[in-house]
Design an enzyme around this catalytic site. Sequence first.
Site, PDB file in Angstrom:
ATOM      1  N   HIS A 138      33.521  48.606  20.540  1.00 49.20           N
ATOM      2  CA  HIS A 138      34.171  47.672  19.905  1.00 49.20           C
ATOM      3  C   HIS A 138      35.282  48.044  19.855  1.00 49.20           C
ATOM      4  CE1 HIS A 138      32.868  45.199  15.626  1.00 49.20           C
ATOM      5  NE2 HIS A 138      34.944  45.639  16.618  1.00 49.20           N
ATOM      6  N   GLU A 184      31.641  41.596  20.825  1.00 48.27           N
ATOM      7  CA  GLU A 184      32.615  40.634  20.993  1.00 48.27           C
ATOM      8  C   GLU A 184      33.629  40.637  22.684  1.00 48.27           C
ATOM      9  OE1 GLU A 184      34.923  39.194  17.975  1.00 48.27           O
ATOM     10  OE2 GLU A 184      33.479  39.104  16.443  1.00 48.27           O
TER      11      GLU A 184
HETATM   12  C1  GCO Z   1      35.881  40.389  15.269  1.00 50.71           C
HETATM   13  C2  GCO Z   1      35.376  42.122  15.342  1.00 50.71           C
HETATM   14  C3  GCO Z   1      35.587  42.888  13.764  1.00 50.71           C
HETATM   15  C4  GCO Z   1      36.181  42.214  12.700  1.00 50.71           C
HETATM   16  C5  GCO Z   1      36.145  40.914  11.770  1.00 50.71           C
HETATM   17  C6  GCO Z   1      36.887  39.769  11.412  1.00 50.71           C
HETATM   18  O1  GCO Z   1      34.910  39.764  14.709  1.00 50.71           O
HETATM   19  O2  GCO Z   1      37.093  40.317  15.042  1.00 50.71           O
HETATM   20  O3  GCO Z   1      34.427  41.977  15.174  1.00 50.71           O
HETATM   21  O4  GCO Z   1      36.536  43.837  14.284  1.00 50.71           O
HETATM   22  O5  GCO Z   1      36.784  43.435  12.193  1.00 50.71           O
HETATM   23  O6  GCO Z   1      35.712  40.222  13.287  1.00 50.71           O
HETATM   24  O7  GCO Z   1      38.260  39.142  12.142  1.00 50.71           O
END
Ligand code: GCO
Length: 475
Positions: A138, A184
């Site tokens: 992550h 992501e």
């Molecule tokens: C993302 C990440 C998270 C974020 C959430 C809110 O989607 O960017 O997975 O770590 O904190 O999405 O922005």
Amino acid sequence: MTDSYSYQSNAVPPQRAPALPAGDYEFFWGAATAAYQIEGAAREDRKGPSIWDEFCGIPGNTLDGDTGEMACDHYHRWRADVELMRELSLRAYRFSVSWPRVMPRGRGPVNPTGLDFYDRLVDTLLRAGIEPFVTLYHWDLPAALQSELNGWLNPDMPAIFADYAAVVVERLGDRVAHWMTLNEPWVVATAGYFEGVHPPGLRDRAAGYRAGHNLLRAHAYAVAGYRASRCGTGQISFALNSSFSFPASDSPEDAAAAQRAVENFAGWFGDPCWFGDYPAVMRERLGDLLPAFSAEDAALLRRSMDFIALNYYTSDIVRHAAGAGPMDAEVVTPPDFRRTEMNWPIMPDGFRELLCWLSRRYGGLPVYVTENGAACPDQPDEHGYVDDQDRIAYLRSHLSAVGAAMAAGVNVRGYFVWSLMDNLEWCEGFSKRFGIVRCEPGTLRRIIKSSGRWYAKLIQSARRGAVALAAGAVP
Ligand code: GCO
């Protein structure tokens, strides 16, 4: 089936739940977090620095200079946090493993203390009847891999990532049945390489597509390693983020532009992991910007997701506009559209449409909503209690959208609120709060918000929530 986890004895090692009879499955109600956003202990127990530690250390990169040095101090408070999850009636918890905590330099020696942390967490979750869903990456890349190898731009990164993944799987794979390789990758490529607002801070589109390409290859290598390993009997995927695009009008041009926009967003990382290649529309319109997969890589990528893991927050309205980016699609969502504190339009209908779109495109795979939630302008009272009715309204409308998608035949198996508690929202620091639990600034005391209480009740009343959701019953 939850009874299989209810024992407390340390003598019996926690195990996976037995499979449910065909036609009957449990819906995993959960909450999600990520290592860098909650753990803190950035330099403790031989953890190596990550690119996020370094990035946040540079003044101006994050709001108010906030960093994950301490974050929510989950590294020390994790036992109490599992208790909190139990209080919330959570049935599942999605967290990420910090690569530099497990391998301080990203490759080479493993840090046993780092692995032990996640090992204990998994055992404690299982004893509490909470199913662990583990993300391997992550965004907190070991800093040494960036400085020595140029990070995701290095074509050797997939093998290095797969080695790290194998170390974690070897240790946790007997108890963890749901894995996500990357969180992501779209955000890594766009924020880190197109816009330069996340590390490594580049503004170079070609580099962004190359980084995305290596992230996809890294995913494929890790999945292949997982499936071949002795623990590889669970399910593996990656967390895909996307919005849905609605056409601004009934014109065929706008409809085509909206379709291109979705393929370019969800399909950039989704298509390779299912079909083994990028969407045709990206190939046609991006030309040489988009690298090509070798035949071996394409074969590894094809069917490299066992489920669709969707992170959903918002959608947009687009119209055809020549020259508006490679897709000739311009976002025209009205500025006065209702939005969250992130300035993201609130569009539960886009959630339903995207769930249906993904399910149709990727063979009706089971779907887990691995993130969904809202940043709200929380106002604690004198006891620190937050009555966040706006967040409840957001969650309710989005769960109704999940129910509508299920009624339309989408095989949704679980839903994870982002986030368990207020945490470090990357460049926004602690200023944006997504938690269903407040993490009080300064004391770091956890206080369940109204949304947390509401969510707990929902879970209790809908233990077999799939049926309730599909029937539209979101209290
Ligand atoms: C993302 C990440 C998270 C974020 C959430 C809110 O989607 O960017 O997975 O770590 O904190 O999405 O922005």
